[in-house]
Design a protein around this motif. Structure first.
Motif, PDB file in Angstrom:
ATOM      1  N   TYR A   5       1.825  10.899  -2.711  1.00 45.65           N
ATOM      2  CA  TYR A   5       2.792  10.950  -3.798  1.00 45.65           C
ATOM      3  C   TYR A   5       2.990   9.540  -4.363  1.00 45.65           C
ATOM      4  CZ  TYR A   5       3.774  15.331  -1.411  1.00 45.65           C
ATOM      5  OH  TYR A   5       3.642  16.553  -0.809  1.00 45.65           O
ATOM      6  N   PRO A   6       3.247   9.448  -5.666  1.00 47.59           N
ATOM      7  CA  PRO A   6       3.490   8.111  -6.254  1.00 47.59           C
ATOM      8  C   PRO A   6       4.740   7.467  -5.647  1.00 47.59           C
ATOM      9  CG  PRO A   6       3.095   9.767  -7.949  1.00 47.59           C
ATOM     10  CD  PRO A   6       3.275  10.519  -6.679  1.00 47.59           C
ATOM     11  N   LYS A   7       4.693   6.146  -5.490  1.00 45.95           N
ATOM     12  CA  LYS A   7       5.854   5.398  -5.007  1.00 45.95           C
ATOM     13  C   LYS A   7       6.409   4.575  -6.159  1.00 45.95           C
ATOM     14  CE  LYS A   7       6.043   3.674  -0.875  1.00 45.95           C
ATOM     15  NZ  LYS A   7       5.777   2.873   0.340  1.00 45.95           N
ATOM     16  N   LYS A   8       7.705   4.729  -6.410  1.00 49.93           N
ATOM     17  CA  LYS A   8       8.337   4.053  -7.542  1.00 49.93           C
ATOM     18  C   LYS A   8       9.317   2.988  -7.048  1.00 49.93           C
ATOM     19  CE  LYS A   8       8.051   8.136 -10.546  1.00 49.93           C
ATOM     20  NZ  LYS A   8       8.810   9.075 -11.403  1.00 49.93           N
ATOM     21  N   ASP A   9       9.575   2.026  -7.948  1.00 50.86           N
ATOM     22  CA  ASP A   9      10.590   0.993  -7.713  1.00 50.86           C
ATOM     23  C   ASP A   9      10.345   0.220  -6.412  1.00 50.86           C
ATOM     24  OD1 ASP A   9      11.940   1.783 -10.043  1.00 50.86           O
ATOM     25  OD2 ASP A   9      12.960   3.382  -8.942  1.00 50.86           O
ATOM     26  N   GLU A  10       9.087  -0.089  -6.137  1.00 53.66           N
ATOM     27  CA  GLU A  10       8.760  -0.893  -4.969  1.00 53.66           C
ATOM     28  C   GLU A  10       8.871  -2.377  -5.309  1.00 53.66           C
ATOM     29  OE1 GLU A  10       7.803   0.066  -1.661  1.00 53.66           O
ATOM     30  OE2 GLU A  10       8.812   1.851  -2.450  1.00 53.66           O
TER      31      GLU A  10
ATOM     32  N   GLN B 190      -3.019   0.689  -3.928  1.00 51.69           N
ATOM     33  CA  GLN B 190      -2.632  -0.621  -3.396  1.00 51.69           C
ATOM     34  C   GLN B 190      -2.499  -1.621  -4.533  1.00 51.69           C
ATOM     35  OE1 GLN B 190      -4.419  -2.449   0.299  1.00 51.69           O
ATOM     36  NE2 GLN B 190      -5.344  -3.815  -1.206  1.00 51.69           N
TER      37      GLN B 190
ATOM     38  N   THR C 160       4.889   1.859 -10.629  1.00 47.66           N
ATOM     39  CA  THR C 160       4.558   2.974  -9.736  1.00 47.66           C
ATOM     40  C   THR C 160       3.217   2.721  -9.044  1.00 47.66           C
ATOM     41  OG1 THR C 160       5.760   4.528 -11.140  1.00 47.66           O
ATOM     42  CG2 THR C 160       4.139   5.460  -9.623  1.00 47.66           C
TER      43      THR C 160
ATOM     44  N   PRO D 269      -0.832   7.454  -5.568  1.00 46.12           N
ATOM     45  CA  PRO D 269      -1.127   7.947  -4.227  1.00 46.12           C
ATOM     46  C   PRO D 269      -2.316   7.210  -3.608  1.00 46.12           C
ATOM     47  CG  PRO D 269      -0.711   9.767  -5.721  1.00 46.12           C
ATOM     48  CD  PRO D 269      -0.777   8.532  -6.563  1.00 46.12           C
TER      49      PRO D 269
ATOM     50  N   THR E 245       0.736   7.493   1.085  1.00 39.08           N
ATOM     51  CA  THR E 245       1.070   8.905   0.913  1.00 39.08           C
ATOM     52  C   THR E 245       0.319   9.515  -0.277  1.00 39.08           C
ATOM     53  OG1 THR E 245       2.904   8.609  -0.651  1.00 39.08           O
ATOM     54  CG2 THR E 245       3.379   8.265   1.690  1.00 39.08           C
TER      55      THR E 245
ATOM     56  N   THR F  60       0.829  -1.206   0.000  1.00 40.95           N
ATOM     57  CA  THR F  60       0.000   0.000   0.000  1.00 40.95           C
ATOM     58  C   THR F  60       0.860   1.252   0.000  1.00 40.95           C
ATOM     59  OG1 THR F  60      -1.710  -1.181   1.244  1.00 40.95           O
ATOM     60  CG2 THR F  60      -1.839   1.214   1.242  1.00 40.95           C
ATOM     61  N   ASN F  61       0.389   2.256  -0.698  1.00 39.11           N
ATOM     62  CA  ASN F  61       1.025   3.576  -0.681  1.00 39.11           C
ATOM     63  C   ASN F  61       0.130   4.513   0.134  1.00 39.11           C
ATOM     64  OD1 ASN F  61       2.238   6.018  -1.083  1.00 39.11           O
ATOM     65  ND2 ASN F  61       1.867   6.106  -3.295  1.00 39.11           N
TER      66      ASN F  61
END
Length: 272
Positions: free
Chosen positions: A55-60, A110, A104, A107, A53, A50-51
């Protein structure tokens, strides 16, 4: 023509007997490893990232926990992961994961993945490694060299190792109060001094008492599974495996199960 002496004939006969013996051992090992499983379980494991935040989360990366694929009483027969993204196995002797490189995550978004596993389970150990030293060592969680553990272990020791195991199990299940699961492990000494603990602490203390009496044992993590089912992380459990008569046996002090069927337990990782 050279005539072989009695000594030479004896040496040749000894070599032949050794080769025959090795052949039987290899044949028995082959039969043990090729024997079909006593039970096959269809299991489903789901995990999400899950993100939280804005803001986008990259390279997870997602690490989807899977059963150990080649353990003494279990073997993965097939595994598929329902997720359009590519994935790969990552396994050591201690744990097994399906690794998924995620795109990515938007925001507050999931991404979930589900693994379908066909797991073969055997009622006896198919193989036992010859190196028992790792399961006789002290550690911060299993400090069996501590005088308090040594003293208790000495009162439980018997000439027959099985009776030592049984007496240790009876002491744990009688004197240690089971409490709700705690995320932070506390170790064997906590269980001994506080006379309470969850499945982890009870397993730590059980292992410490056995190792103090030179009985190879280890703590594993997994699930009790008696049918095809969806696996929930909340049901994760720890128990002890003890080596006796060249077979691994289960001791589950939390559930008060001594030598339950191996086929009821699915191992995800070796803890200690």
């Amino acid at each position: 023509m050279r005539i072989m002496t009695t000594k030479t004939i004896g040496c040749i006969a000894f070599i032949i007997v050794c080769l025959i013996g090795l052949g039987f051992l290899a044949l028995n090992k082959f039969h043990a490893s090729s024997k079909p499983p006593d039970h096959v379980r269809e299991l489903r494991f789901t995990q999400s990232v899950t993100n939280p935040t804005a803001y986008p989360k990259k390279d997870e990366q997602m690490r989807l926990s899977l059963p150990l694929s080649h353990f003494h009483h279990q073997k993965i027969l097939d595994v598929t992961i329902k997720q359009p993204l590519p994935w790969q196995h990552q396994e050591t002797s201690q744990h097994h994961h399906g690794i998924i490189q995620l795109p990515t995550i938007p925001p507050f978004g999931q991404i979930s993945a589900t693994a379908h596993v066909r797991l073969g389970l055997w009622s006896q150990s198919r193989f036992v490694t010859q190196d028992h030293e790792p399961w006789l060592q002290a550690s911060p969680w299993v400090p069996f060299t501590d005088s308090r553990i040594q003293h208790l272990a000495s009162t439980l020791k018997h000439a027959d190792s099985k009776k030592t195991i049984d007496k240790s199990f009876a002491w744990i299940t009688t004197h240690i109060q089971q409490i709700a699961y705690k995320k932070k492990p506390m170790g064997a000494l906590y269980a001994l001094t506080q006379k309470r603990g969850d499945c982890t602490e009870m397993s730590f203390l059980m292992t410490a008492l056995l190792r103090a009496n030179q009985i190879p044992s280890r703590i594993v993590e997994g699930y009790i599974v008696t049918q095809h089912q969806v696996i929930h992380v909340a049901n994760k459990h720890n128990w002890v495996e003890v080596l006796r008569d060249k077979q691994w046996h289960i001791l589950d002090p939390t559930e008060k199960r001594r030598y339950p069927p191996l086929t009821d337990y699915v191992v995800m990782k070796i803890l200690e």
